[in-house]
Enzyme design. Sequence first.
Site, PDB file in Angstrom:
ATOM      1  N   VAL A   1       0.834  -1.202   0.000  1.00  0.00           N
ATOM      2  CA  VAL A   1       0.000   0.000   0.000  1.00  0.00           C
ATOM      3  C   VAL A   1       0.868   1.250   0.000  1.00  0.00           C
ATOM      4  O   VAL A   1       0.570   2.234  -0.682  1.00  0.00           O
ATOM      5  CB  VAL A   1      -0.967  -0.006   1.198  1.00  0.00           C
ATOM      6  N   ASP A   2       1.958   1.238   0.745  1.00  0.00           N
ATOM      7  CA  ASP A   2       2.897   2.361   0.704  1.00  0.00           C
ATOM      8  C   ASP A   2       3.446   2.554  -0.707  1.00  0.00           C
ATOM      9  O   ASP A   2       3.570   3.687  -1.198  1.00  0.00           O
ATOM     10  CB  ASP A   2       4.058   2.119   1.664  1.00  0.00           C
ATOM     11  N   VAL A   3       3.790   1.460  -1.364  1.00  0.00           N
ATOM     12  CA  VAL A   3       4.347   1.550  -2.715  1.00  0.00           C
ATOM     13  C   VAL A   3       3.316   2.113  -3.688  1.00  0.00           C
ATOM     14  O   VAL A   3       3.612   3.004  -4.502  1.00  0.00           O
ATOM     15  CB  VAL A   3       4.841   0.173  -3.180  1.00  0.00           C
TER      16      VAL A   3
END
Length: 384
Positions: free
Chosen positions: A167-169
């Site tokens: 999700v960060d990516v």
Amino acid sequence: MSGILDGILVADFSRVLAGPLATMTLADLGATVVKVERPGAGDDTRHWGPPWTATTSSYFESVNRSKQSIALDLSAPDDLAAATRLAERADVLVENFRAGALAAKGLGYEQLAEPNPGLVYCSITGFGSGGGADLPGYDFLVQAVGGLMSITGDPDGEPTKAGVALVDVLTSKDATIGILAALTERTRSGRGQHVEVNLLSSLLGSLVNQAQSYLTTGRSPGRMGNQHPSIAPYETLHCADGVIAVACGNDGQFARLATVLELPDLAGDARFAHNADRVAHRADLVAALETALASAPAADWVTRLTAAGVPAGAVGDIGSAFSLAQRLGLDPRVPVDGAPDQVRNPVTFSRTPVTAYRRPPTLGEHTDELLATLLSDHEIARTS
């Protein structure tokens, strides 16, 4: 050779993953990125190991190459003044502080837009700047509450996170898209703007067909392991000595699969003639396929299926993935002086290739030279 973003100055007030990955992408494209870090501690990920490199953690180095590091204590007046000067000179500012935290120090968008009207200011949060402003934005938490874990893992097992902070990516990619779009619009209007992204919205946007399935039916999809909810066979299948991934996206590919497996009647079977039929009768289909596949090793089947134009591959690991990319001429790794090799930027350009890969900075490595510049009328040296 100059990069696409040569001459663009980025003030990087972000830490951990989503923000630093976005700013590293901008650095790869030629922007000058000045990373603001806490004196004595720096970005949290400098301490996230093992594994370790000669100077810091491999986690930190994975998303912070080609940047300059300045150590500033934003609670100290002189350091805050230097940070403000940097923000007032920047083309782009990226931050992932708690909503309102930078504004309390005079570094909010509205405060900076007056002296720097061309500023593109990107805020990254976990759950937005409204009702979710106070919620902690950790990738693992968002994978859980955002539904990704509910569709990942075996049907009879626990909900499972992805094997990377996905999700960060994804949010990093959205942030980069937003920044580049705002810079493009600035060439017409001469004005910057506030770009906001959040982990939950980026996750929901990335669920694509699974999210649309819910919106269409009102029912939340569940976990299916390595199977696809709408395509068959599109999954891992057992062979004599292991498993292979088979991804038949149309009836023609399935017919070729049946031919290679010496199951000529399979494609004509009413249960399997078309994709919707195969999905409806998946259990029978998998049983028939795995009975045939049990006659030979996985590597043999991959070779035969690939030669016949059937999408198939062995289930490898990260090392084998790098080896495959190298064999295919994709040059997946790039050397960086004074640091381990890095993953190549995945985008290629015909005229302005990404060539400036510099080692990640040590904490505060560029503080003295940047302070001398920020406290004078000289321009910050753009690096490419």
